[in-house]
Design an enzyme around this catalytic site. Structure first.
Site, PDB file in Angstrom:
ATOM      1  CB  THR A 198      -0.935   0.060   1.228  1.00  0.00           C
ATOM      2  OG1 THR A 198      -1.716  -1.127   1.273  1.00  0.00           O
ATOM      3  CG2 THR A 198      -1.868   1.249   1.233  1.00  0.00           C
ATOM      4  NE  ARG A 218      -8.091  -8.230   2.377  1.00  0.00           N
ATOM      5  CZ  ARG A 218      -7.216  -7.241   2.543  1.00  0.00           C
ATOM      6  NH1 ARG A 218      -6.853  -6.510   1.513  1.00  0.00           N
ATOM      7  NH2 ARG A 218      -6.712  -6.978   3.731  1.00  0.00           N
ATOM      8  CB  VAL A 219     -12.609  -4.636   0.110  1.00  0.00           C
ATOM      9  CG1 VAL A 219     -12.284  -3.175   0.380  1.00  0.00           C
ATOM     10  CG2 VAL A 219     -13.110  -4.818  -1.321  1.00  0.00           C
ATOM     11  N   GLY A 220      -9.694  -4.571   1.828  1.00  0.00           N
ATOM     12  CA  GLY A 220      -9.089  -4.261   3.120  1.00  0.00           C
ATOM     13  C   GLY A 220      -9.497  -2.883   3.614  1.00  0.00           C
ATOM     14  CG  ASP A 221      -6.482  -0.851   5.785  1.00  0.00           C
ATOM     15  OD1 ASP A 221      -6.128  -1.654   4.882  1.00  0.00           O
ATOM     16  OD2 ASP A 221      -5.690  -0.092   6.359  1.00  0.00           O
ATOM     17  N   GLY A 236      -0.383  -2.032   5.778  1.00  0.00           N
ATOM     18  CA  GLY A 236      -0.275  -3.254   6.557  1.00  0.00           C
ATOM     19  C   GLY A 236      -1.572  -4.029   6.606  1.00  0.00           C
ATOM     20  N   GLY A 246      -4.899  -4.980   6.754  1.00  0.00           N
ATOM     21  CA  GLY A 246      -6.137  -4.212   6.635  1.00  0.00           C
ATOM     22  C   GLY A 246      -7.226  -4.656   7.580  1.00  0.00           C
TER      23      GLY A 246
HETATM   24  N1  GLY Z   1      -3.673  -2.319   4.016  1.00  0.00           N
HETATM   25  C1  GLY Z   1      -3.937  -2.872   2.754  1.00  0.00           C
HETATM   26  C2  GLY Z   1      -4.837  -4.015   2.774  1.00  0.00           C
HETATM   27  O1  GLY Z   1      -4.985  -4.676   3.784  1.00  0.00           O
HETATM   28  O2  GLY Z   1      -5.427  -4.309   1.748  1.00  0.00           O
END
Ligand code: GLY
Length: 328
Positions: free
Chosen positions: A181, A209-212, A233, A235
């Site tokens: 990221t 999948r989607v993170g933060d 990091g 997410g």
């Molecule tokens: N911080 C990026 C993710 O977890 O996708």
């Protein structure tokens, strides 16, 4: 005036600072900095050349937040468009929505004139191909080859023979589910703030999948009167804890940025599920936070040691160390 970014945003921070010095509009100056990272095929965790999902498809997430209007634009699981931060900015500018995902985000981008392309660059494709047929033991063996060491346990030629040099070099420095990221935040000459986060997400993630990163309050947050926080990091840790919002809210209560960041990391650790911890109760994956206050103070913190952040101001563009919650 000040710009901060994650370790991989040196050019981005310098570019944004230069644009702001010339009087560019704040939010677009931040995005144009991030675009340099999104366009780099050697940056394997962002934009074009980012590592793909488990099926070999690059899915990108990005979010932008503009302090003066408190508006957000974001896209998630966006395929085939190399600059998700530009699409996120367009969501902010052209709609009253906050987040568009998947096919809807792609349709919006195409309607806005963005052009589709294959985002799976050669280096990322080779690493994905290797990952696809790889057991954890093979990954570890390849890491030893990549690091230039001899594995005393390995049969001569076993598992590690014929590994591509670029793949081995990558494996040597990454776990089998690496995250990356880029984050950037700016304070302009008028005292206004904005921030951007962009990613290809966890490498080899399940499709969808989607993170933060595209979630305001988790992977980025900006309160124009207080400051910004953004993250790299793991997410899921930030999604569970609304980490960026929490850190900015601490700063709103007068907590200095370094302490606010460390406190946000402590909260993650206090609530961490067992599967995020090793046998000694330490985090398996890192979380890094970058904080900037409306009066120009900054800090970078991380769960694990050895991290740096980038700072651009009237003294130039430089690395500064992040403070870690865990050492050794
Ligand atoms: N911080 C990026 C993710 O977890 O996708």
């Amino acid at each position: 005036m000040k710009v901060i970014s994650s370790y991989n945003g040196t050019d981005a921070a310098a570019r944004t600072y230069q644009l702001l010095s010339r009087g560019a509009e704040l939010m677009s100056a931040c995005v144009e900095g991030i675009v340099l990272v999104e366009d780099d095929p050697d940056e394997l965790s962002v934009g074009y050349g980012g590592l793909p999902n488990s099926e070999g498809i690059v899915e990108l997430d990005a979010g932008v937040m503009h302090g003066p209007t408190h508006r957000v634009g974001a896209v998630a699981a966006l395929r085939n468009i190399r600059n998700p931060s530009r699409v996120a900015l367009r969501v902010l500018e052209k709609t009253s929505r906050v987040l568009l995902v998947g096919d809807g985000a792609l349709k919006f981008a195409l309607a806005e004139g963005f052009v589709e392309e294959n985002l799976l660059a050669e280096k990322a494709r080779k690493i994905w191909e290797y990952w696809r047929g790889c057991t954890p033991e093979m990954w570890n063996a390849a890491a030893i080859v990549g690091a230039g060491r001899v594995d005393p346990r390995a049969e001569p030629g076993a598992m590690t023979s014929g590994i591509d040099r670029e793949v081995a070099a990558y494996v040597a420095t990454h776990s089998q589910r690496p995250a990356g990221t880029v984050h950037l935040a700016a304070l302009d000459a008028h005292g206004d703030m904005a921030c951007v986060t962009s990613t290809s997400g966890h490498a080899f993630k399940p499709p969808g999948r989607v993170g933060d990163t595209p979630i305001a309050g988790a992977g980025f947050y900006c309160d124009n009167t207080v400051g910004t926080c953004g993250s790299l990091g793991h997410g899921e840790s930030n999604l569970r804890n609304c980490t960026s919002f929490f850190a900015v809210d601490l700063m709103r209560r007068g907590v200095p940025p370094l302490e606010a960041g460390l406190e946000a990391l402590r909260q993650i650790m206090t609530r961490a599920p067992a599967f995020d911890l090793d046998a000694n109760g330490r985090p398996i994956s890192d979380v890094r936070l970058y904080l900037l206050t409306a009066d120009g103070r900054h800090a970078g913190v991380s769960l694990l040691p050895g991290n740096r952040m980038v700072v651009s101001d009237e003294m130039g563009t430089r690395f500064e160390p992040c403070v870690a919650l865990f050492y050794s």
